[in-house]
Design a protein around this motif. Structure first.
Motif, PDB file in Angstrom:
ATOM      1  N   SER A   1       5.556   2.010  -7.118  1.00 41.91           N
ATOM      2  CA  SER A   1       6.551   1.074  -7.619  1.00 41.91           C
ATOM      3  C   SER A   1       6.748  -0.021  -6.579  1.00 41.91           C
ATOM      4  O   SER A   1       6.459   0.185  -5.392  1.00 41.91           O
ATOM      5  CB  SER A   1       7.887   1.787  -7.883  1.00 41.91           C
ATOM      6  N   VAL A   2       7.193  -1.178  -7.017  1.00 39.75           N
ATOM      7  CA  VAL A   2       7.639  -2.239  -6.113  1.00 39.75           C
ATOM      8  C   VAL A   2       9.127  -2.432  -6.391  1.00 39.75           C
ATOM      9  O   VAL A   2       9.524  -2.807  -7.497  1.00 39.75           O
ATOM     10  CB  VAL A   2       6.857  -3.544  -6.336  1.00 39.75           C
ATOM     11  N   ILE A   3       9.945  -2.145  -5.382  1.00 41.85           N
ATOM     12  CA  ILE A   3      11.389  -2.046  -5.584  1.00 41.85           C
ATOM     13  C   ILE A   3      12.101  -3.177  -4.841  1.00 41.85           C
ATOM     14  O   ILE A   3      11.904  -3.337  -3.626  1.00 41.85           O
ATOM     15  CB  ILE A   3      11.903  -0.681  -5.068  1.00 41.85           C
ATOM     16  N   PRO A   4      12.925  -3.973  -5.522  1.00 41.51           N
ATOM     17  CA  PRO A   4      13.720  -4.988  -4.824  1.00 41.51           C
ATOM     18  C   PRO A   4      14.665  -4.322  -3.831  1.00 41.51           C
ATOM     19  O   PRO A   4      15.374  -3.369  -4.169  1.00 41.51           O
ATOM     20  CB  PRO A   4      14.490  -5.676  -5.956  1.00 41.51           C
ATOM     21  N   ALA A   5      14.670  -4.789  -2.593  1.00 39.04           N
ATOM     22  CA  ALA A   5      15.539  -4.181  -1.587  1.00 39.04           C
ATOM     23  C   ALA A   5      17.000  -4.245  -2.014  1.00 39.04           C
ATOM     24  O   ALA A   5      17.777  -3.323  -1.736  1.00 39.04           O
ATOM     25  CB  ALA A   5      15.334  -4.883  -0.246  1.00 39.04           C
ATOM     26  N   ALA A   6      17.368  -5.311  -2.724  1.00 41.25           N
ATOM     27  CA  ALA A   6      18.760  -5.472  -3.154  1.00 41.25           C
ATOM     28  C   ALA A   6      19.164  -4.457  -4.212  1.00 41.25           C
ATOM     29  O   ALA A   6      20.352  -4.248  -4.454  1.00 41.25           O
ATOM     30  CB  ALA A   6      18.973  -6.887  -3.689  1.00 41.25           C
ATOM     31  N   ALA A   7      18.184  -3.811  -4.863  1.00 42.60           N
ATOM     32  CA  ALA A   7      18.494  -2.844  -5.920  1.00 42.60           C
ATOM     33  C   ALA A   7      18.743  -1.447  -5.381  1.00 42.60           C
ATOM     34  O   ALA A   7      19.132  -0.551  -6.140  1.00 42.60           O
ATOM     35  CB  ALA A   7      17.347  -2.798  -6.932  1.00 42.60           C
ATOM     36  N   VAL A   8      18.520  -1.242  -4.090  1.00 43.85           N
ATOM     37  CA  VAL A   8      18.673   0.094  -3.508  1.00 43.85           C
ATOM     38  C   VAL A   8      20.137   0.356  -3.205  1.00 43.85           C
ATOM     39  O   VAL A   8      20.772  -0.422  -2.489  1.00 43.85           O
ATOM     40  CB  VAL A   8      17.828   0.224  -2.229  1.00 43.85           C
TER      41      VAL A   8
ATOM     42  N   GLU B   1      11.403  -9.460   3.435  1.00 45.72           N
ATOM     43  CA  GLU B   1      12.020  -8.152   3.237  1.00 45.72           C
ATOM     44  C   GLU B   1      12.593  -8.022   1.828  1.00 45.72           C
ATOM     45  O   GLU B   1      13.421  -7.165   1.561  1.00 45.72           O
ATOM     46  CB  GLU B   1      13.114  -7.925   4.278  1.00 45.72           C
ATOM     47  N   GLU B   2      12.083  -8.864   0.917  1.00 44.90           N
ATOM     48  CA  GLU B   2      12.628  -8.910  -0.439  1.00 44.90           C
ATOM     49  C   GLU B   2      12.271  -7.674  -1.250  1.00 44.90           C
ATOM     50  O   GLU B   2      13.086  -7.160  -2.024  1.00 44.90           O
ATOM     51  CB  GLU B   2      12.103 -10.160  -1.142  1.00 44.90           C
ATOM     52  N   LEU B   3      11.033  -7.177  -1.098  1.00 44.07           N
ATOM     53  CA  LEU B   3      10.533  -6.071  -1.900  1.00 44.07           C
ATOM     54  C   LEU B   3      10.053  -4.944  -0.989  1.00 44.07           C
ATOM     55  O   LEU B   3       9.599  -5.187   0.131  1.00 44.07           O
ATOM     56  CB  LEU B   3       9.369  -6.524  -2.780  1.00 44.07           C
ATOM     57  N   ILE B   4      10.117  -3.719  -1.500  1.00 45.42           N
ATOM     58  CA  ILE B   4       9.564  -2.558  -0.813  1.00 45.42           C
ATOM     59  C   ILE B   4       8.460  -1.974  -1.686  1.00 45.42           C
ATOM     60  O   ILE B   4       8.708  -1.602  -2.838  1.00 45.42           O
ATOM     61  CB  ILE B   4      10.625  -1.477  -0.548  1.00 45.42           C
ATOM     62  N   ASN B   5       7.249  -1.924  -1.152  1.00 41.07           N
ATOM     63  CA  ASN B   5       6.147  -1.306  -1.870  1.00 41.07           C
ATOM     64  C   ASN B   5       6.151   0.196  -1.600  1.00 41.07           C
ATOM     65  O   ASN B   5       6.254   0.638  -0.458  1.00 41.07           O
ATOM     66  CB  ASN B   5       4.818  -1.898  -1.407  1.00 41.07           C
ATOM     67  N   VAL B   6       6.049   0.985  -2.666  1.00 40.87           N
ATOM     68  CA  VAL B   6       6.072   2.440  -2.567  1.00 40.87           C
ATOM     69  C   VAL B   6       4.784   3.002  -3.159  1.00 40.87           C
ATOM     70  O   VAL B   6       4.431   2.688  -4.299  1.00 40.87           O
ATOM     71  CB  VAL B   6       7.275   3.044  -3.326  1.00 40.87           C
ATOM     72  N   VAL B   7       4.094   3.810  -2.378  1.00 33.70           N
ATOM     73  CA  VAL B   7       2.977   4.599  -2.890  1.00 33.70           C
ATOM     74  C   VAL B   7       3.242   6.038  -2.466  1.00 33.70           C
ATOM     75  O   VAL B   7       3.277   6.336  -1.268  1.00 33.70           O
ATOM     76  CB  VAL B   7       1.619   4.125  -2.358  1.00 33.70           C
ATOM     77  N   ALA B   8       3.452   6.919  -3.431  1.00 35.04           N
ATOM     78  CA  ALA B   8       3.831   8.305  -3.152  1.00 35.04           C
ATOM     79  C   ALA B   8       2.769   9.242  -3.710  1.00 35.04           C
ATOM     80  O   ALA B   8       2.516   9.269  -4.912  1.00 35.04           O
ATOM     81  CB  ALA B   8       5.198   8.604  -3.769  1.00 35.04           C
ATOM     82  N   HIS B   9       2.155  10.008  -2.820  1.00 35.08           N
ATOM     83  CA  HIS B   9       1.075  10.931  -3.177  1.00 35.08           C
ATOM     84  C   HIS B   9       1.633  12.352  -3.291  1.00 35.08           C
ATOM     85  O   HIS B   9       2.568  12.729  -2.582  1.00 35.08           O
ATOM     86  CB  HIS B   9      -0.010  10.943  -2.101  1.00 35.08           C
ATOM     87  N   TYR B  10       0.976  13.143  -4.146  1.00 25.93           N
ATOM     88  CA  TYR B  10       1.380  14.544  -4.246  1.00 25.93           C
ATOM     89  C   TYR B  10       0.222  15.372  -4.785  1.00 25.93           C
ATOM     90  O   TYR B  10      -0.594  14.879  -5.578  1.00 25.93           O
ATOM     91  CB  TYR B  10       2.599  14.719  -5.173  1.00 25.93           C
ATOM     92  N   ASP B  11       0.163  16.635  -4.324  1.00 29.59           N
ATOM     93  CA  ASP B  11      -0.838  17.565  -4.855  1.00 29.59           C
ATOM     94  C   ASP B  11      -0.410  18.036  -6.236  1.00 29.59           C
ATOM     95  O   ASP B  11       0.691  18.578  -6.402  1.00 29.59           O
ATOM     96  CB  ASP B  11      -0.982  18.786  -3.939  1.00 29.59           C
ATOM     97  N   ASP B  12      -1.268  17.797  -7.229  1.00 31.69           N
ATOM     98  CA  ASP B  12      -0.963  18.191  -8.603  1.00 31.69           C
ATOM     99  C   ASP B  12      -2.273  18.184  -9.384  1.00 31.69           C
ATOM    100  O   ASP B  12      -2.844  17.130  -9.634  1.00 31.69           O
ATOM    101  CB  ASP B  12       0.035  17.209  -9.225  1.00 31.69           C
ATOM    102  N   ASP B  13      -2.740  19.365  -9.742  1.00 32.99           N
ATOM    103  CA  ASP B  13      -4.024  19.423 -10.450  1.00 32.99           C
ATOM    104  C   ASP B  13      -3.870  19.418 -11.964  1.00 32.99           C
ATOM    105  O   ASP B  13      -4.838  19.612 -12.700  1.00 32.99           O
ATOM    106  CB  ASP B  13      -4.836  20.643 -10.015  1.00 32.99           C
ATOM    107  N   GLY B  14      -2.662  19.147 -12.449  1.00 32.39           N
ATOM    108  CA  GLY B  14      -2.438  19.182 -13.885  1.00 32.39           C
ATOM    109  C   GLY B  14      -2.492  17.837 -14.579  1.00 32.39           C
ATOM    110  O   GLY B  14      -2.479  17.764 -15.809  1.00 32.39           O
ATOM    111  N   TYR B  15      -2.550  16.741 -13.803  1.00 35.81           N
ATOM    112  CA  TYR B  15      -2.562  15.399 -14.398  1.00 35.81           C
ATOM    113  C   TYR B  15      -3.849  14.715 -13.963  1.00 35.81           C
ATOM    114  O   TYR B  15      -4.108  14.563 -12.772  1.00 35.81           O
ATOM    115  CB  TYR B  15      -1.349  14.600 -13.920  1.00 35.81           C
ATOM    116  N   ARG B  16      -4.669  14.254 -14.915  1.00 35.01           N
ATOM    117  CA  ARG B  16      -6.007  13.790 -14.573  1.00 35.01           C
ATOM    118  C   ARG B  16      -6.337  12.402 -15.105  1.00 35.01           C
ATOM    119  O   ARG B  16      -7.504  12.047 -15.233  1.00 35.01           O
ATOM    120  CB  ARG B  16      -7.045  14.805 -15.065  1.00 35.01           C
ATOM    121  N   HIS B  17      -5.344  11.597 -15.409  1.00 32.93           N
ATOM    122  CA  HIS B  17      -5.587  10.286 -15.991  1.00 32.93           C
ATOM    123  C   HIS B  17      -5.726   9.248 -14.880  1.00 32.93           C
ATOM    124  O   HIS B  17      -4.786   8.980 -14.139  1.00 32.93           O
ATOM    125  CB  HIS B  17      -4.436   9.913 -16.919  1.00 32.93           C
TER     126      HIS B  17
END
Length: 397
Positions: free
Chosen positions: A180-187, A214-230
């Motif tokens: 997600s790309v999140i506006p810092a002001a929305a946090v 500092e307007e936007l925060i880029n988020v990339v969140a990884h997780y182990d999950d073998d049930g979703y393959r798209h």
């Protein structure tokens, strides 16, 4: 004069177009979309990438639209600091600072630098003919073009690569990503940190960095999950799913995630390094040549390196562009393959499920940082940032 056709008008294709044009090589770019556009996400540009951007004259334009941060900080999932490196320290070690930018902003800067008339839109390549006195690219509208050299810069699902070597064999890693790309002001609550942040936890990694100042925060969140393959960057998911997935991680992360209205989810697939990039008068560049997992933040950086080296190789072998392609591949394929495999290993190290294994990893990071001042991250990856793809000396014999 050598005529080069580039299939794909993304970050790698436009970087190559700029480098080739500045080297005096005739270049044309063919992009499938009706406009030059990138997905709504950030991209990390380490020192090795910034050298290329400096060489093609767009570094200042990129820095104007880059995120602002003073430190790169690695923490564990509960907030304990594992390492902290200042931008000034990085610049002192590697010659210039890295940057983080919105992909769309970077594409705009690169597109503005390309000479007028170079890019043709709405041309989806469906195949190439690499052998003969010229190479041929065929498009979905029934048209075709000829060039002395064709470069497939058409991404992870490259039609050029498939035409040369057949379909690839992706391997599901058992890992997924949310972004997600999140506006810092929305946090809600306290303003989020503008540091480049990497959080390592059991079965997961979260990467954060600022965009557009500092307007936007880029988020990339990884997780182990073998049930979703798209495998798609544009499939949306709910914010509630993300919050539930990382329940128990540091409260500042959950507060940040609560400010994101739009989230995307995709499965991470891996590909082994391919043994050949070039056939006849056609070669590959960027994700078409070396798709990699995102754990080193080197996907775009390696595409930029490709573009710079391609221009140098074709200039050095101006009399025989096929020989130039061979030098390009000999130079780039070993390094890019090493990055692919190192990124794969980093994903395993980041996601250690054992508390004791994670502590051993963190201790190793501390020891490396103390013993090797040229390894500020403490993970043995200084060789990535120190590489200069713009030097004529980089070419393999």
């Amino acid at each position: 004069m050598t005529r080069v056709a580039i299939i794909g008008g993304g970050i790698g294709g436009l970087t190559a177009a700029n480098a080739l044009s500045q080297a005096g090589i005739e270049v044309a770019v063919y992009e499938a979309a009706a406009e030059l556009r990138e997905i709504g996400a950030g991209v990390a540009l380490h020192a090795n990438a910034m050298r290329v951007l400096r060489a093609i004259g767009v570094e200042d334009g990129v820095r104007k639209i880059a995120g602002r941060s003073e430190y790169a900080v690695t923490r564990n999932w509960k907030g304990r600091v594992i390492s902290k490196t200042s931008r000034k320290q990085q610049a002192a070690l590697f010659g210039l600072e890295s940057a983080t930018v919105h992909r769309a902003d970077l594409l705009d800067v690169l597109a503005d630098a390309v000479p007028e008339g170079v890019v043709t839109l709405g041309k989806r390549c469906v195949g190439v003919l690499p052998d003969g006195d010229v190479a041929v690219a065929r498009f979905a509208d029934g048209s075709e073009i000829e060039a002395d050299i064709i470069v497939g810069a058409d991404g992870i699902h490259s039609a050029v690569r498939a035409s040369l070597f057949g379909p690839d064999a992706p391997r599901f890693t058992g890992k997924i990503c949310y972004r997600s790309v999140i506006p810092a002001a929305a946090v809600p609550g306290m303003r989020p940190s503008s540091d480049n942040g990497q959080w390592l936890g059991p079965h997961g990694t979260i990467v954060l960095y600022p965009l557009r100042g500092e307007e936007l925060i880029n988020v990339v969140a990884h997780y182990d999950d073998d049930g979703y393959r798209h495998e798609s960057w544009i499939t949306e998911c709910s914010r509630a799913e993300v919050l539930e997935r990382y329940a128990g991680w540091h409260e500042s992360l959950l507060r940040l995630f609560a400010g994101g209205d739009t989230w995307y989810k995709w499965a991470l697939y891996d590909r082994d390094p391919i043994p050949q990039w070039t056939r006849g008068r056609v070669t590959l560049l960027g994700d078409a040549a070396h798709p990699m997992l995102p754990y080193l933040g080197q996907g775009a950086c390696q595409a930029l390196e490709d573009g710079a080296v391609l221009a140098t190789a074709l200039t050095a072998e101006a009399a025989d562009p096929v020989t130039g392609l061979a030098r390009y591949e000999r130079t780039r394929r070993p390094r890019a393959s090493r990055v692919v495999l190192t990124a794969r290993e980093r994903g395993l190290s980041n996601h250690l499920p054992s508390r004791w294994a994670a502590l051993r990893r963190d201790l190793s990071i501390a020891v490396r940082r103390r013993l090797n001042r040229r390894d500020p991250e403490g993970r043995g990856a200084g060789w990535l940032a120190s590489y200069d793809a713009t030097s004529p000396d980089v070419l393999a014999a």
